[in-house]
Write an enzyme that holds these catalytic residues in place. Structure first.
Site, PDB file in Angstrom:
ATOM      1  N   GLU A   1      22.909  55.146  41.307  1.00 20.78           N
ATOM      2  CA  GLU A   1      22.857  56.257  40.370  1.00 20.78           C
ATOM      3  C   GLU A   1      21.823  57.298  40.807  1.00 20.78           C
ATOM      4  O   GLU A   1      20.949  57.013  41.644  1.00 20.78           O
ATOM      5  CB  GLU A   1      22.496  55.734  38.976  1.00 20.78           C
ATOM      6  CG  GLU A   1      23.485  54.731  38.405  1.00 20.78           C
ATOM      7  CD  GLU A   1      24.742  55.376  37.828  1.00 20.78           C
ATOM      8  OE1 GLU A   1      25.034  56.540  38.164  1.00 20.78           O
ATOM      9  OE2 GLU A   1      25.424  54.717  37.036  1.00 20.78           O
TER      10      GLU A   1
ATOM     11  N   ASN B   1      28.687  61.948  38.658  1.00 22.07           N
ATOM     12  CA  ASN B   1      27.279  62.345  38.788  1.00 22.07           C
ATOM     13  C   ASN B   1      26.778  62.214  40.223  1.00 22.07           C
ATOM     14  O   ASN B   1      25.576  62.287  40.469  1.00 22.07           O
ATOM     15  CB  ASN B   1      26.389  61.529  37.829  1.00 22.07           C
ATOM     16  CG  ASN B   1      26.426  60.036  38.134  1.00 22.07           C
ATOM     17  OD1 ASN B   1      27.088  59.589  39.070  1.00 22.07           O
ATOM     18  ND2 ASN B   1      25.713  59.257  37.336  1.00 22.07           N
TER      19      ASN B   1
ATOM     20  N   ASP C   1      30.076  46.575  45.268  1.00 21.76           N
ATOM     21  CA  ASP C   1      29.347  46.287  44.041  1.00 21.76           C
ATOM     22  C   ASP C   1      30.114  45.343  43.133  1.00 21.76           C
ATOM     23  O   ASP C   1      31.279  45.012  43.369  1.00 21.76           O
ATOM     24  CB  ASP C   1      29.028  47.590  43.290  1.00 21.76           C
ATOM     25  CG  ASP C   1      30.207  48.569  43.284  1.00 21.76           C
ATOM     26  OD1 ASP C   1      31.364  48.112  43.248  1.00 21.76           O
ATOM     27  OD2 ASP C   1      29.963  49.785  43.315  1.00 21.76           O
TER      28      ASP C   1
ATOM     29  N   HIS D   1      27.181  59.494  42.207  1.00 23.69           N
ATOM     30  CA  HIS D   1      26.813  58.157  42.670  1.00 23.69           C
ATOM     31  C   HIS D   1      27.813  57.624  43.693  1.00 23.69           C
ATOM     32  O   HIS D   1      28.986  57.987  43.681  1.00 23.69           O
ATOM     33  CB  HIS D   1      26.629  57.183  41.492  1.00 23.69           C
ATOM     34  CG  HIS D   1      27.890  56.720  40.828  1.00 23.69           C
ATOM     35  ND1 HIS D   1      28.216  57.052  39.535  1.00 23.69           N
ATOM     36  CD2 HIS D   1      28.905  55.927  41.268  1.00 23.69           C
ATOM     37  CE1 HIS D   1      29.362  56.485  39.202  1.00 23.69           C
ATOM     38  NE2 HIS D   1      29.800  55.801  40.246  1.00 23.69           N
TER      39      HIS D   1
END
Length: 244
Positions: A143, A136, A67, A138
């Site tokens: 996400e 979380n 990314d 990811h």
């Protein structure tokens, strides 16, 4: 999914570096999928030491990062292009033309993502994909969502991700709000996936990844379905999991 329990961050990092170096030694022209963030830093440092000693040779390796922040130029100190050169590429004998990171400087999200998808596809997808995991759940910048993503795409970062990444910026408001990321489907095409996690803050995410339902609300949970996924995590990160 195979879980390797380690004592601490340094132990986790060395074991991860062992697996990555073995991949390169066994296949000198390996395609590696790489990750950024603080978690892989010590593993990269170990690989640098082994490269300096002549124990591992990156001259034929190609790399594809997961990314990049949207809107940052390649030489921006907060970009992942810059991060990878500073923390890894500039210290090993890799051909920089074989290193690839999504082009966050391209404002045309559709074009930037399509171009990167083609690069990864044409490379045959990673032999080994290195992943961290967000608090979380990811992976990459995928996400929590209602569905698992497919190819490279532009994402709006959640507040929890922005807050977690703000430690690398002067101010939280400086953290970009969007990023280009490989999709979950693209990640799953890797022949081997190596997930590393350290610290109590990752414990819930690691538990959900390894033992929770496969649910796009925890993107990492899909790794349970991969045929060759190895999780290397320290005691703190595994503190909510059954004994491995």
């Amino acid at each position: 999914m195979r879980i390797i329990r380690t004592t601490d961050y340094d132990d986790m990092s060395r074991k991860a570096a062992n697996i990555i170096s073995a991949q390169v030694i066994l296949k000198p022209d390996s395609v590696l999928g790489l990750a950024t963030g603080t978690t892989p830093l010590a593993a990269y440092k170990q690989l640098i030491r082994w490269c300096d000693r002549g124990d591992v040779d990156f001259s034929e390796v190609s790399t594809y990062n997961l990314d990049e922040y949207r809107g940052l130029t390649h030489d921006d100190p907060q970009s992942y292009h810059y991060f990878m050169r500073k923390n890894f590429f500039d210290h090993i004998n890799i051909d920089l033309s074989r290193t690839h990171v999504p082009d966050g400087s391209n404002p045309d999200a559709d074009a930037a993502c399509a171009d990167y998808d083609k690069l990864v596809h044409d490379a045959g997808y990673p032999d080994l994909q290195l992943l961290g995991i967000g608090n979380n759940g990811h992976i990459g910048f995928n996400e929590p969502d209602k569905y698992f993503s497919k190819g490279t795409h532009c994402v709006d970062l959640t507040e929890s991700t922005i807050k977690a990444n703000s430690r690398l910026f002067d101010r939280e408001e400086d953290v970009p709000r969007q990023a280009y990321t490989m999709g979950v489907q693209t990640i799953m095409y890797a022949r081997m996936i190596l997930v590393i996690a350290s610290g109590e803050a990752k414990a819930e995410a690691v538990r959900r990844m390894c033992f929770g339902p496969v649910d796009p609300e925890c993107p990492a949970s899909i790794l349970q379905l991969h045929t060759n996924c190895v999780v290397i995590a320290d005691e703190a990160a595994l503190s909510q999991c059954p004994e491995a």
